[in-house]
Design a protein around this motif. Sequence first.
Motif, short mmCIF file in Angstrom:
data_model
loop_
_atom_site.label_atom_id
_atom_site.label_comp_id
_atom_site.label_asym_id
_atom_site.label_seq_id
_atom_site.Cartn_x
_atom_site.Cartn_y
_atom_site.Cartn_z
N LEU A 130 0.85 -1.19 0.00
CA LEU A 130 0.00 0.00 0.00
C LEU A 130 0.89 1.25 0.00
O LEU A 130 1.77 1.40 0.86
CB LEU A 130 -0.93 -0.01 1.22
CG LEU A 130 -1.95 -1.15 1.22
CD1 LEU A 130 -2.80 -1.09 2.49
CD2 LEU A 130 -2.83 -1.11 -0.01
N LEU A 131 0.67 2.11 -0.97
CA LEU A 131 1.49 3.31 -1.16
C LEU A 131 0.83 4.45 -0.40
O LEU A 131 0.00 5.17 -0.94
CB LEU A 131 1.59 3.62 -2.65
CG LEU A 131 2.01 2.45 -3.55
CD1 LEU A 131 1.97 2.86 -5.02
CD2 LEU A 131 3.38 1.92 -3.16
N GLU A 132 1.24 4.65 0.85
CA GLU A 132 0.54 5.59 1.74
C GLU A 132 1.40 6.78 2.16
O GLU A 132 0.99 7.54 3.05
CB GLU A 132 0.03 4.84 2.97
CG GLU A 132 -0.95 3.73 2.60
CD GLU A 132 -1.38 2.89 3.78
OE1 GLU A 132 -2.51 3.08 4.25
OE2 GLU A 132 -0.57 2.04 4.25
N SER A 133 2.56 6.92 1.55
CA SER A 133 3.42 8.07 1.83
C SER A 133 3.89 8.66 0.51
O SER A 133 3.83 8.00 -0.54
CB SER A 133 4.63 7.66 2.68
OG SER A 133 5.50 6.83 1.92
N ALA A 134 4.38 9.89 0.55
CA ALA A 134 4.90 10.51 -0.66
C ALA A 134 6.08 9.72 -1.22
O ALA A 134 6.20 9.54 -2.43
CB ALA A 134 5.31 11.96 -0.36
N ALA A 135 6.94 9.21 -0.33
CA ALA A 135 8.10 8.44 -0.78
C ALA A 135 7.66 7.15 -1.47
O ALA A 135 8.22 6.76 -2.50
CB ALA A 135 9.01 8.13 0.41
N ALA A 136 6.66 6.48 -0.90
CA ALA A 136 6.19 5.23 -1.50
C ALA A 136 5.53 5.49 -2.85
O ALA A 136 5.73 4.74 -3.81
CB ALA A 136 5.23 4.53 -0.56
N LEU A 137 4.73 6.55 -2.94
CA LEU A 137 4.09 6.88 -4.21
C LEU A 137 5.14 7.20 -5.28
O LEU A 137 5.01 6.78 -6.43
CB LEU A 137 3.15 8.07 -4.02
CG LEU A 137 1.87 7.76 -3.23
CD1 LEU A 137 1.26 9.05 -2.69
CD2 LEU A 137 0.86 7.02 -4.09
N ARG A 138 6.16 7.93 -4.89
CA ARG A 138 7.23 8.27 -5.84
C ARG A 138 8.02 7.04 -6.25
O ARG A 138 8.55 6.97 -7.36
CB ARG A 138 8.17 9.31 -5.22
CG ARG A 138 9.17 9.93 -6.18
CD ARG A 138 9.91 11.08 -5.53
NE ARG A 138 10.74 11.80 -6.49
CZ ARG A 138 12.00 11.46 -6.78
NH1 ARG A 138 12.56 10.43 -6.19
NH2 ARG A 138 12.68 12.18 -7.67
N GLY A 139 8.10 6.04 -5.37
CA GLY A 139 8.87 4.83 -5.65
C GLY A 139 8.03 3.67 -6.14
O GLY A 139 8.45 2.51 -6.01
N ALA A 140 6.86 3.93 -6.72
CA ALA A 140 5.95 2.86 -7.13
C ALA A 140 6.61 1.88 -8.10
O ALA A 140 6.40 0.67 -8.02
CB ALA A 140 4.69 3.45 -7.75
N TYR A 141 7.43 2.39 -9.00
CA TYR A 141 8.09 1.51 -9.98
C TYR A 141 9.04 0.54 -9.28
O TYR A 141 9.00 -0.68 -9.52
CB TYR A 141 8.84 2.34 -11.00
CG TYR A 141 9.64 1.53 -11.99
CD1 TYR A 141 9.01 0.86 -13.04
CD2 TYR A 141 11.03 1.44 -11.89
CE1 TYR A 141 9.75 0.12 -13.96
CE2 TYR A 141 11.77 0.70 -12.80
CZ TYR A 141 11.13 0.04 -13.83
OH TYR A 141 11.86 -0.70 -14.72
#
Length: 295
Positions: A130-141
């Motif tokens: 689950l992408l729940e932080s800005a860092a995780a969203l930016r690192g989705a790939y």
Amino acid sequence: MSSDRPKLRSLLFVPGNKVEWLAKAEAAGADAAVLDLEDAVPESGKAAARERVAEAVANASGTMAIFVRINPLDRWAAAEDLRAVARPGLAGVLLPKTRGPEDVVLADRMLTWCEREHGMPEGRVALVPLLESAAALRGAYEIGRAAPRVAYLGAVTGKGGDVERAVGYRWSPSGTETLELRSRVLLDVRAAGVPCPVAGLWTAIGDLDGLRAFAEQNRSLGYEGMLAIHPSHVPVINEVFSPGPEELDRYARLVAAVEAAQARGAGAIVFEGEMVDEAMAARARAALRDHAPPR
């Protein structure tokens, strides 16, 4: 293994301390239920909920897939959750508060140990970071590529949730403030080769028109399903993420027309007023294959 994951239109959250509600999820037509051991269960009830969820997984039957949202990896509870629930009957694990690829690698390794312990094929249990932080969203790939078992990954942008707080947008029913975010995450997920991306959530329980508009927007972007929080949302989501009879009939006519043209040595042709070729036929064949009626 990851490429063989079934498409899931609707994944309905069910509190881990209310496993009896699984019957409601199945009656609503959910493709999958997500038994929640994280936010839906108070700290004092987590141990008891874990036991109930493990029992529900062990007794799972029918066509509805069973997923479990475990606790974050920065707590021992996550390891205890995985050890309890990763057994035959479990379709996948939702990993909350994913910080980066290292969390996926760790969860993948722990799931592999659990699969070996229960004699399951390695990689059978899907992993949904689950992408729940800005860092995780930016690192989705990078997160999507971190383990072959990653599936159903996407942007979840429900009102008032972790993502809204992390990014700082102001949620609106139209979803314009997250449109670019959802689009970029989807592109990263597709580029990483992650199958069956899903989006979510719609938190207004009674606003089914708003839900339909949001679901249609996600489908238009390229998502294949959505997370849901209420059984009444499931029929709407299933309908939006399923092609209707007219759409399927058009796909069948398109495939027949292109194949007939190919037999004559032609490539691109005009079909019902539009230029089509093998690329469009391949897309139509995939839709017909994925949504063929049961025999």
